[in-house]
Write an enzyme that holds these catalytic residues in place. Structure first.
Site, mmCIF file in Angstrom:
data_model
loop_
_atom_site.group_PDB
_atom_site.id
_atom_site.type_symbol
_atom_site.label_atom_id
_atom_site.label_comp_id
_atom_site.label_asym_id
_atom_site.label_seq_id
_atom_site.Cartn_x
_atom_site.Cartn_y
_atom_site.Cartn_z
ATOM 1 N N TRP A 10 0.826 -1.204 0.000
ATOM 2 C CA TRP A 10 0.000 0.000 0.000
ATOM 3 C C TRP A 10 0.862 1.257 0.000
ATOM 4 C CZ3 TRP A 10 -0.484 4.217 3.228
ATOM 5 C CH2 TRP A 10 -1.601 5.037 3.013
ATOM 6 N N SER A 72 2.986 -7.221 1.932
ATOM 7 C CA SER A 72 1.958 -6.487 2.670
ATOM 8 C C SER A 72 0.625 -6.558 1.924
ATOM 9 C CB SER A 72 2.429 -5.052 2.913
ATOM 10 O OG SER A 72 1.672 -4.434 3.920
ATOM 11 N N LEU A 73 0.074 -5.423 1.460
ATOM 12 C CA LEU A 73 -1.155 -5.486 0.673
ATOM 13 C C LEU A 73 -0.952 -6.366 -0.560
ATOM 14 C CD1 LEU A 73 -4.027 -4.668 -0.166
ATOM 15 C CD2 LEU A 73 -3.067 -2.541 -1.098
ATOM 16 N N PHE A 134 2.748 6.071 7.432
ATOM 17 C CA PHE A 134 2.636 4.619 7.278
ATOM 18 C C PHE A 134 4.024 4.004 7.067
ATOM 19 C CE2 PHE A 134 1.360 0.595 5.374
ATOM 20 C CZ PHE A 134 0.201 0.279 6.062
ATOM 21 N N ASP A 198 8.630 -6.725 13.191
ATOM 22 C CA ASP A 198 7.511 -6.089 12.495
ATOM 23 C C ASP A 198 6.435 -5.682 13.500
ATOM 24 O OD1 ASP A 198 5.418 -5.341 10.829
ATOM 25 O OD2 ASP A 198 5.784 -6.948 9.390
ATOM 26 N N HIS A 226 8.874 -4.389 8.922
ATOM 27 C CA HIS A 226 7.853 -4.709 7.915
ATOM 28 C C HIS A 226 8.402 -4.750 6.489
ATOM 29 C CE1 HIS A 226 3.685 -5.310 6.820
ATOM 30 N NE2 HIS A 226 3.703 -4.305 5.971
#
Length: 246
Positions: A10, A72-73, A134, A198, A226
């Site tokens: 994302w 991730s996404l 983010f 993470d 992450h």
């Protein structure tokens, strides 16, 4: 060797894979293609913006089975794509993955729903600041947090940002998706790469996937958060190359 496709997360850009791609090609002879998620890097976004429409668009031109790597996404989307288009995915590599991004009463290893709702609200005020926040949260605890944050900030400022509508739709997918009941349908072998540090997505989510997926192996990077492929691209590339060759 199957084609290796890389799907980013994302708010990011295909350029986020540059270090990993260099390691894969120069040290292991593995050539990877980094594809933009629909709505990113000046590509068209499908309507409605769902996992189905995204997976269909991302794999529309894929003919033979590929090795699909998502982060991730992008990992959530890759997991869904492997179930929706099993004939097109020979192997899965899931980085910082989870089947369910938001905490539920029976699912604690995830982000509190209120935190994600705050990000969605922040997008309306300043999408750029929300993306930067983010990125910062993603790398808290990583031993290389500062250089990673610098690299991500530089990349984001040098590339065209997705629209606020696409960013909001992506966060809504993270908020609303729960693939826990679907993972037993995933046929191809899976490599999970996850940072021990993470804080955005606890490693317990990857450990759950490693047990729930029929054919999965988990590699945990002890010093990464992450973005383990930015924290230690050499280790991630070696694990990916061994998985592909195995």
């Amino acid at each position: 060797m199957n084609e290796l496709l890389l799907w980013h997360g994302w708010g990011m850009h295909p350029a986020v894979w540059n270090d990993l791609r260099a390691e894969l090609e120069q040290r292991h002879g593995v050539v990877a293609q980094a594809h933009a998620l629909p709505g990113y890097d000046q590509t068209a976004a499908p309507f409605p913006y769902t996992l189905d429409t995204l997976a269909d668009k991302m794999l529309a031109d894929v003919i033979g089975p590929v090795t699909l790597c998502g982060w991730s996404l992008g990992a959530l989307l890759a997991l869904h794509a492997a179930r929706r288009h099993p004939q097109r995915v020979a192997r899965l590599i899931l980085i910082s993955a989870t089947p369910c991004f938001v905490q539920k009463p029976d699912w604690p290893p995830a982000m509190p729903a209120a935190v994600l709702d705050d990000f969605i609200a922040a997008l309306a005020d300043d999408a750029g600041a929300a993306r930067k926040r983010f990125s910062t949260l993603s790398n808290q605890g990583d031993v290389h947090a500062r250089p990673i944050a610098h690299a991500l900030t530089k990349m984001q400022s040098a590339t065209a940002p997705p629209s606020a509508e696409v960013l909001t739709a992506g966060l809504a997918l993270l908020r609303d998706t729960d693939l826990r009941a679907a993972v037993t349908d995933i046929v191809p072998p899976v490599l999970l790469l996850h940072g021990r540090r993470d804080r955005l997505m606890p490693v317990a989510a990857a450990e759950w996937l490693a047990h729930a997926l029929p054919r999965a192996q988990l590699v945990v990077l002890p010093d990464a958060a992450h973005t383990p492929f930015l924290s230690d691209p050499a280790c991630c590339a070696a694990a990916i190359a061994a998985f592909i060759d195995g």
